[in-house]
Scaffold this motif. Structure first.
Motif, PDB file in Angstrom:
ATOM      1  N   PHE A  25       0.911  -1.010   0.171  1.00  0.00           N
ATOM      2  CA  PHE A  25      -0.046   0.090  -0.088  1.00  0.00           C
ATOM      3  C   PHE A  25       1.036   1.234  -0.036  1.00  0.00           C
ATOM      4  N   VAL A  26       0.508   2.232  -0.752  1.00  0.00           N
ATOM      5  CA  VAL A  26       1.210   3.576  -0.850  1.00  0.00           C
ATOM      6  C   VAL A  26       0.621   4.585   0.183  1.00  0.00           C
ATOM      7  N   VAL A  27       1.381   5.244   0.886  1.00  0.00           N
ATOM      8  CA  VAL A  27       0.898   6.016   1.886  1.00  0.00           C
ATOM      9  C   VAL A  27       1.472   7.521   1.766  1.00  0.00           C
ATOM     10  N   PRO A  28       0.760   8.281   1.011  1.00  0.00           N
ATOM     11  CA  PRO A  28       1.320   9.917   0.978  1.00  0.00           C
ATOM     12  C   PRO A  28       1.134  10.854   1.958  1.00  0.00           C
ATOM     13  N   ILE A  29       1.722  11.872   2.116  1.00  0.00           N
ATOM     14  CA  ILE A  29       1.281  13.151   2.779  1.00  0.00           C
ATOM     15  C   ILE A  29       0.178  13.753   1.773  1.00  0.00           C
ATOM     16  N   SER A  30      -1.269  13.639   1.939  1.00  0.00           N
ATOM     17  CA  SER A  30      -2.206  14.212   1.236  1.00  0.00           C
ATOM     18  C   SER A  30      -3.319  14.145   1.819  1.00  0.00           C
ATOM     19  N   PHE A  51       7.130  10.530  10.925  1.00  0.00           N
ATOM     20  CA  PHE A  51       7.644  11.633  10.113  1.00  0.00           C
ATOM     21  C   PHE A  51       6.976  12.669  10.125  1.00  0.00           C
ATOM     22  N   ALA A  52       7.462  13.913  10.442  1.00  0.00           N
ATOM     23  CA  ALA A  52       6.685  15.253  10.515  1.00  0.00           C
ATOM     24  C   ALA A  52       6.935  16.378   9.559  1.00  0.00           C
ATOM     25  N   GLY A  53       7.836  15.766   8.441  1.00  0.00           N
ATOM     26  CA  GLY A  53       7.727  16.871   7.385  1.00  0.00           C
ATOM     27  C   GLY A  53       6.612  16.955   6.561  1.00  0.00           C
ATOM     28  N   TYR A  73      14.691  16.895   3.628  1.00  0.00           N
ATOM     29  CA  TYR A  73      14.257  15.932   4.689  1.00  0.00           C
ATOM     30  C   TYR A  73      15.051  14.875   4.822  1.00  0.00           C
ATOM     31  N   THR A  74      16.362  14.732   3.892  1.00  0.00           N
ATOM     32  CA  THR A  74      17.267  13.698   4.120  1.00  0.00           C
ATOM     33  C   THR A  74      17.771  13.376   5.565  1.00  0.00           C
ATOM     34  N   LEU A  75      17.887  14.562   6.417  1.00  0.00           N
ATOM     35  CA  LEU A  75      18.541  14.566   7.685  1.00  0.00           C
ATOM     36  C   LEU A  75      17.208  14.042   8.636  1.00  0.00           C
ATOM     37  N   GLN A  76      16.177  14.797   8.320  1.00  0.00           N
ATOM     38  CA  GLN A  76      14.944  14.601   9.116  1.00  0.00           C
ATOM     39  C   GLN A  76      14.439  13.450   9.255  1.00  0.00           C
ATOM     40  N   VAL A  77      14.435  12.609   7.917  1.00  0.00           N
ATOM     41  CA  VAL A  77      13.644  11.523   8.194  1.00  0.00           C
ATOM     42  C   VAL A  77      14.491  10.616   8.858  1.00  0.00           C
ATOM     43  N   ASN A 372      20.966  21.441  14.096  1.00  0.00           N
ATOM     44  CA  ASN A 372      19.645  21.224  13.925  1.00  0.00           C
ATOM     45  C   ASN A 372      19.197  22.211  12.604  1.00  0.00           C
ATOM     46  N   GLY A 373      19.652  23.168  12.652  1.00  0.00           N
ATOM     47  CA  GLY A 373      19.464  24.220  11.558  1.00  0.00           C
ATOM     48  C   GLY A 373      20.062  23.841  10.025  1.00  0.00           C
ATOM     49  N   ALA A 374      20.866  22.645   9.901  1.00  0.00           N
ATOM     50  CA  ALA A 374      21.562  22.055   9.011  1.00  0.00           C
ATOM     51  C   ALA A 374      20.221  21.256   8.149  1.00  0.00           C
ATOM     52  N   SER A 375      18.994  21.129   8.750  1.00  0.00           N
ATOM     53  CA  SER A 375      17.928  20.559   8.040  1.00  0.00           C
ATOM     54  C   SER A 375      16.983  21.482   7.778  1.00  0.00           C
ATOM     55  N   PRO A 376      16.713  21.683   6.394  1.00  0.00           N
ATOM     56  CA  PRO A 376      16.143  22.955   5.727  1.00  0.00           C
ATOM     57  C   PRO A 376      14.579  23.045   6.572  1.00  0.00           C
ATOM     58  N   HIS A 377      13.905  21.867   6.878  1.00  0.00           N
ATOM     59  CA  HIS A 377      12.651  21.978   7.026  1.00  0.00           C
ATOM     60  C   HIS A 377      12.634  21.497   8.645  1.00  0.00           C
ATOM     61  N   TYR A 378      13.549  21.647   9.305  1.00  0.00           N
ATOM     62  CA  TYR A 378      13.701  21.152  10.694  1.00  0.00           C
ATOM     63  C   TYR A 378      12.306  21.661  11.547  1.00  0.00           C
ATOM     64  N   ARG A 379      11.578  20.687  12.392  1.00  0.00           N
ATOM     65  CA  ARG A 379      10.717  21.026  13.251  1.00  0.00           C
ATOM     66  C   ARG A 379      11.290  20.492  14.623  1.00  0.00           C
TER      67      ARG A 379
END
Length: 601
Positions: A25-30, A51-53, A73-77, A372-379
């Motif tokens: 099954f495919v699960v998108p953020i959508s 995953f919070a991206g 999100y390479t680092l965040q994931v 943490n700032g090295a992840s562009p979309h860090y939360r």
């Protein structure tokens, strides 16, 4: 433990897939509207994986589970999704179609929710699976929902009217223009599924999605300018009925499929990017002819009228006050070592809220200290919260939703007391030079964002550096902080990429950056308005940008020796304009601090 919980959720989904006779099954953020940001009820990927991206997807097979994210999100994931349970794939280096063709296995039945994917996605993946001897299966109900026992309900908040003094144009006029677009394309009706398009078209707003003022709904517009709005009855007030008038019929959101069925025999426009596969299928089943047509709302929405431009300027002035006050506080308190990412984000929110006009943040604040700032979309979370250490880099990207305007600003701050290292100043100044190159660009009508993108990257490229996100995105008027169709970005995946030409009235972000994994992130972001430029002797219609955002840029991080005379003048002129606005909004110690930051270099 949290990861044990996610392991149990993954196991439960696999058991449910077996019951549904599915091998994957495919699960998108959508959501059903292909929104970038979705309501809590649609946060399936976050619930399943952690995953919070805001961009990503997953594929679950019985023997393998894989996350798909892009370079942001390479680092965040890897921080948020358990590597014992999940593999990681990079987009666009791979995609669902190629991955499934390789991994699904002959005879596999791979499920997808047709309300969460576009028709083009389904066609591409279905073809790839068929060639591999497997099958893509549209499910009637999402199997993940069957195992998400405490899934939130969709928001029941009331939809709100949006005054013409802020929108600058009546809904009737917008619907008339929509009807003309339908007729030009020989269509008798059009489906509007994108929530921000519905909000703009009908001059309504809502609070159903965090940070984006939209109301969960669908619209069908006819070629005579009348419309049907499909929205939960509990969300409708008398004021909304009066505002919409007798040319807009209100129907329950649950009746949307029935409304599609009533379009049999008609040519119906559907945007292929926001209209999900289920809409195309329902129209075809009803005997209608769906016509893939770019959302007729999108381009007019992007071309801000004078009222919308003024709304943006008013919102930016509020940000000058709030963010400048925050930066003064940060400059004084952070070197003491008592501030962390969460407390900094909270203080920034308080400063914006103090204006009394703040409706919401325009997105969740990116508050990234050091690595943490090295992840562009860090939360930031309680688990990742990091102290702003003395003699380090802090990146804060934030925005507000104000009546009439949506803001988005990033500042990178050196937390003293010592001077920044020479290499950090070099990287920051290269980013600044790229930012200035975009801000001062002159270009002929017909130029696309993709053609401007390298202006921002050139100084990083000279040092063998780059960043993995776009340089600029469109911004709405008290709507989405990310708005199409315009972007400033590299062409992606070998395709045409960002080929939308820029027009006067479009608002974009200007946000080049640089990220040193494990150490720090740098980004400088202002919003700019595309305007016509008069050039003596010009033989072409020329455009440029007017800056909208005015907040001091950290002078401690600038290596002025790397700036040309013209760049230095830009820096001084920018701060002179910032100070002029600050003098209308600030006083006392706050104004004194801004005056110091805006002194000439």
């Amino acid at each position: 433990m949290l990861m044990q919980t996610h392991e149990a959720r993954l196991s439960a989904l696999r058991e449910e897939l077996k019951r549904c006779d599915l091998d994957g099954f495919v699960v998108p953020i959508s959501d059903e509207h292909m929104s970038e940001y979705v309501g809590d009820y649609a946060q399936r990927l976050a619930w399943l994986t952690g995953f919070a991206g805001s961009a990503g997807s997953a594929i679950v097979l019985q023997n393998k589970a894989t996350m798909f994210v892009d370079g942001r999100y390479t680092l965040q994931v890897r921080d948020q999704v358990d590597g014992r349970l999940w593999d990681y794939e990079s987009v666009p280096a791979t995609d669902h179609a190629r991955w499934l063709a390789k991994n699904a296995g002959k005879g596999a039945r791979i499920g997808f929710d047709p309300w969460l994917h576009t028709r083009s996605w389904a066609d591409k993946v279905g073809t790839a699976l068929a060639e591999a001897g497997a099958e893509l299966v549209a499910v009637d109900s999402n199997p993940l929902d069957a195992v998400w026992q405490d899934r939130p309900q969709p928001s029941a908040a009331k939809a709100e009217t949006y005054d013409n003094s802020l929108s600058g144009q009546a809904s009737a006029d917008k619907r008339e223009a929509f009807a003309r677009a339908l007729k030009e394309n020989r269509c008798e009706a059009g489906v509007v599924a994108a929530l921000d398009s519905i909000a703009w078209l009908l001059n309504i707003r809502g609070s159903d999605v965090a940070h984006t003022p939209v109301a969960l709904s669908y619209a069908i517009v006819r070629d005579d300018g009348t419309a049907q709005l499909f929205i939960a009855p509990a969300k409708v007030s008398g004021d909304l009925r009066d505002h919409l008038g007798n040319q807009v019929t209100l129907r329950d959101r649950d009746e949307f499929e029935a409304g599609l069925a009533e379009l049999g025999g008609k040519r119906v426009a559907v945007d292929p990017d926001s209209g999900v596969a289920a809409i195309f299928a329902a129209l075809e089943e009803a005997g209608a002819t769906p016509v893939a047509l770019a959302d007729p709302v999108m381009l007019p929405k992007a071309l801000k009228n004078p009222a919308e431009v003024q709304g943006h300027r008013d919102a930016q002035a509020r940000d000058t006050q709030a963010v400048s006050r925050f930066l003064r506080w940060l400059d004084e308190e952070a070197p003491k070592g008592s501030i962390d990412e969460l407390s900094a984000a909270a203080r920034l929110y308080e400063e914006r809220a103090a204006s009394g006009d703040l409706k919401d943040m325009s997105f969740e604040t990116i508050s990234g200290a050091g690595p943490n700032g090295a992840s562009p979309h860090y939360r930031v979370t309680q688990e990742t919260n990091r102290r702003l250490e003395p003699n380090s880099v802090y990146l804060v990207d934030s925005g507000g939703q104000y009546p009439g305007g949506t803001t988005d600003i990033t500042r990178t701050i050196w937390i003293g007391p010592d001077a920044p290292p020479a290499l950090v100043k070099d990287r920051f100044t290269r980013v600044l030079k790229g930012h200035i190159a975009i801000d001062t660009a002159l270009f002929p009508q017909g130029t696309s964002g993709a053609q401007l993108d390298s202006f921002a990257r050139q100084f990083l490229w000279q040092a063998g550096l780059d960043y993995a996100h776009g340089t600029g995105h469109g911004v709405g008027s008290y709507l989405g902080v990310h708005e199409g169709p315009q972007r400033i970005a590299k062409p992606r995946g070998g395709q045409a990429g960002t080929d939308q030409e820029l027009h006067a009235g479009m608002i974009l972000s200007n946000e080049p950056g640089y990220y040193k994994a494990g150490e720090y992130g740098i980004r400088i972001e202002n919003l700019v308005l595309t305007v016509k430029r008069e050039i003596a002797g010009a033989e072409l219609d020329m455009l440029g940008f007017d800056t909208l955002t005015f907040v001091p840029i950290d002078r401690k991080l600038v290596d002025t020796a790397l700036l040309s005379a013209q760049e230095r003048e830009w820096f001084n002129s920018y701060h002179a304009r910032t100070l002029a606005i600050a003098r209308q909004k600030l006083d006392g110690a706050d104004l004194a601090w801004v005056e110091l930051q805006c002194a000439r270099v």
